[in-house]
Design an enzyme around this catalytic site. Structure first.
Site, short mmCIF file in Angstrom:
data_model
loop_
_atom_site.label_atom_id
_atom_site.label_comp_id
_atom_site.label_asym_id
_atom_site.label_seq_id
_atom_site.Cartn_x
_atom_site.Cartn_y
_atom_site.Cartn_z
N ASP A 146 -10.59 -42.70 103.49
CA ASP A 146 -12.09 -43.21 103.56
C ASP A 146 -12.06 -44.79 103.85
OD1 ASP A 146 -14.94 -43.38 103.72
OD2 ASP A 146 -14.75 -41.29 102.74
N ASP A 188 -16.57 -45.61 106.99
CA ASP A 188 -17.72 -45.37 106.22
C ASP A 188 -19.00 -46.21 106.83
OD1 ASP A 188 -19.30 -44.38 103.80
OD2 ASP A 188 -19.82 -46.46 103.38
N GLU A 192 -18.35 -42.83 110.93
CA GLU A 192 -19.76 -42.06 110.29
C GLU A 192 -20.83 -42.90 110.78
OE1 GLU A 192 -22.28 -41.46 106.09
OE2 GLU A 192 -21.34 -43.34 106.61
N HIS A 228 -20.33 -34.52 101.88
CA HIS A 228 -20.91 -34.75 100.49
C HIS A 228 -22.01 -35.68 100.68
CE1 HIS A 228 -19.30 -38.45 102.19
NE2 HIS A 228 -19.98 -39.40 101.19
N ASP A 229 -22.93 -35.80 101.49
CA ASP A 229 -24.31 -36.51 101.60
C ASP A 229 -25.44 -35.47 102.15
OD1 ASP A 229 -23.12 -39.02 100.95
OD2 ASP A 229 -22.79 -39.24 103.09
C1 GLC Z 1 -22.09 -43.25 103.56
C2 GLC Z 1 -21.23 -42.27 102.40
C3 GLC Z 1 -22.20 -42.24 101.06
C4 GLC Z 1 -22.32 -43.49 100.59
C5 GLC Z 1 -22.92 -44.48 101.70
C6 GLC Z 1 -22.57 -46.09 100.98
O1 GLC Z 1 -23.06 -42.89 103.90
O2 GLC Z 1 -20.87 -41.16 102.93
O3 GLC Z 1 -21.80 -41.19 100.42
O4 GLC Z 1 -23.38 -43.41 99.71
O5 GLC Z 1 -21.99 -44.43 102.71
O6 GLC Z 1 -21.26 -46.21 101.05
#
Ligand code: GLC
Length: 538
Positions: A102, A204, A267, A328-329
């Site tokens: 990541d 990310d 992402e 995970h979100d």
């Molecule tokens: C992304 C991650 C999330 C995190 C956010 C800030 O959306 O998947 O878990 O809190 O970025 O880094």
């Protein structure tokens, strides 16, 4: 047409997301770690996935559980050492598993030495590595931009009399991607890991990297309603998805291209039409801009068929699709669609055209776990309590066996386990011939055996009532996928769909080799794959 042998590993392959804190603890501190992952690689080989993506493992104060990075080229002691990491890459590769890290380039931790320097004075050489602005004339924040985790996106720094911008927590200051030194520093960090043999990055919040150069206010969102997360009050047109972001994505890709066979995933939570821009001009952007459409769609055949069509049509020529069912979100798929449909969802994910990403534990049918207020860890839930934004419930420990803490740890886990964790655990489900785990294993095996499933084109056939029907076709061979998204049986006339073959797989794992007659009969909540058995295929 591409054959499996010549396709990129990531096009034919299946990705599996590990949330390292919750996968396997090896040193009894209640938090998962790298040695724990190494110990479980055999499980992942047996499952049949091709690559693991690890959520952040870098040194971090853990304000956002690793998404606040304090050193881009280290390993947090909670997870182990650099030697452990090297051992993980070596062991994974020996098993034929790729390793994806990541990358969190949009923001660092406020404890990163870069930010400590940056905030130390207005004329520090790293001042411009972050986004500092003077207060508005009334002394308030420079723009109305909101933090995704609640409140203003700007934090006032008393010592230097300016605000810094943070799209997430105030402990996660945004880096200034208009500064070439920032770019160079992150690209060097990428090369550090790529030289170690890492097979790619999931980047990310890649669509956040560049902000408006004129710092204009975001307009109000007319669809905002009370009960929605507070940041949804504005439409973030000036704080995210700026056109210049695509230049940065192309640069990230060119770093990846300095090495062979590496993968760049982005992402991106954007509507399909904007999402596909992240493939980049001439496909020189992300190879896989994550497609999260299935995370928020209504679970209805027509809705899903329409979104597949929309996505397939929006893809630039030559772009490779991908699908995600959990992360995970977002709430666990088994809780969103229910345990019976979770099996149908598995068949959908693993038979659509495009690279699937699985989320750890979904293969066990893990559900969203209710978290008592005193157990809440997620900073989003702490900042914005009570409206259901908490992410702890989908991050609970992996359920391995019937021993204490379901084999995750000998200590009290950092998050509670599901109440049925020792029952619905990998060991029990592996021993149960008709379990969801064995369904995932069978789907992954069939996908590996039949290039129609990994590489074939997608032909929609029907989406009526609860029936979703499509064909995957590759080099003269087809399979048909029939999914019943409802609880009632459905019969389809075989000649109407030109059906020929036998049941290769039912989500209920009890119809192998059944010949399809005049009708294709689906039970409630059943999905089946029909075709010619792999050994018949030349
Ligand atoms: C992304 C991650 C999330 C995190 C956010 C800030 O959306 O998947 O878990 O809190 O970025 O880094």
């Amino acid at each position: 047409m591409e054959s499996v042998a010549s396709a990129s590993w990531w096009a034919a392959g299946v990705l599996y997301q590990i949330y390292p804190r919750s996968f396997q603890d090896s040193n009894d501190d209640g938090i998962g770690d790298l040695r724990g992952i190494i110990d479980r690689l055999g499980y992942l080989s047996d499952l049949g996935v091709d690559a693991i993506w690890l959520s952040p493992i870098f040194p971090s104060p853990m304000a956002d559980f690793g998404y606040d990075v304090a050193d881009y080229v280290g390993i947090d002691p909670i997870f182990g050492t650099m030697d452990d990491f090297d051992a993980l890459v070596l062991t994974a590769h020996a098993r034929g598993l790729k390793v994806i890290l990541d990358l969190v380039p949009n923001h660092s931790s406020d404890q990163h030495p870069w930010f400590i320097e940056s905030r130390s004075s207005r004329d520090n050489p790293k001042r411009d590595w972050y986004i500092w602005r003077d207060p508005a004339p009334d002394g308030g924040p420079p723009t109305n931009w909101l933090s995704e985790f609640g409140g203003s996106g700007w934090e006032y720094d008393e010592a230097t009399g300016q605000y810094y911008y943070h799209a997430f927590l105030k402990q996660q200051p945004d880096l200034n991607w208009r500064n070439p030194e920032v770019r160079a520093a992150i690209y060097e960090a990428m090369r550090f890991w790529l030289r170690k043999g890492v097979d790619g990055f999931r980047v990310d919040v890649i669509w956040h990297l560049i902000k408006d150069d004129q710092f204009r206010d975001n307009p109000p969102n007319p669809d905002f309603r009370p009960g929605m997360p507070p940041h949804a009050a504005l439409i973030p047109i000036y704080s995210a998805d700026r056109p210049e972001t695509l230049d940065v994505v192309a640069e990230l890709r060119s770093v990846i291209e300095e090495f062979d066979h590496r993968l760049l995933i982005g992402e991106i939570y954007l509507p399909i039409e904007r999402l596909v821009a992240y493939y980049g001009a001439e496909l020189k952007g992300a190879q896989l801009p994550f497609n999260f459409a299935l995370l928020s769609t209504q679970w209805h055949a027509r809705e899903i068929a329409a979104l597949i069509d929309r996505y397939e049509q929006a893809l630039p020529s030559g772009a490779w699709p991908n699908w995600v069912l959990g992360n995970h979100d977002r709430p666990r798929v088994a809780s969103r669609v229910g345990p019976a449909q979770a099996r149908v969802a598995a068949m959908l994910l693993l038979t659509l055209r495009g690279t699937p990403t699985m989320y750890y534990g979904d293969e066990l049918g893990m559900e969203q776990v209710e978290i008592a207020p005193e157990d809440v860890q997620d900073p989003f839930e702490k900042n914005v309590p009570g409206i259901g934004v908490g992410r702890d419930g989908c991050r609970t420990p992996m359920q391995w066996d019937a021993s204490a803490n379901a084999g995750f740890s000998d200590a009290r886990p950092w998050l509670p386990l599901a109440p049925d964790a020792t029952q619905d655990c990998a060991a029990n489900l592996r021993a149960d011939a008709q379990s969801i785990l064995n369904l995932y294993r069978a789907l992954l095996r069939l996908r590996r055996e039949l290039p129609q499933l990994s590489l074939g084109n997608y032909q929609p056939l029907a989406a009526e009532g609860d029936l979703l029907l499509y064909r995957r076709h590759h080099q003269g061979q087809s399979v048909l996928v029939a999914l019943n998204l409802g609880p009632d049986p459905i019969s389809v006339a075989s000649d109407a769909i030109g059906l020929d073959g036998e049941v290769l797989l039912s989500t209920m794992l009890d119809r192998a080799s059944e010949r399809v007659g005049a009708t294709l009969d689906l039970r409630g909540n059943e999905g089946i794959i029909v075709g010619r058995a792999p050994e018949e295929v030349v």
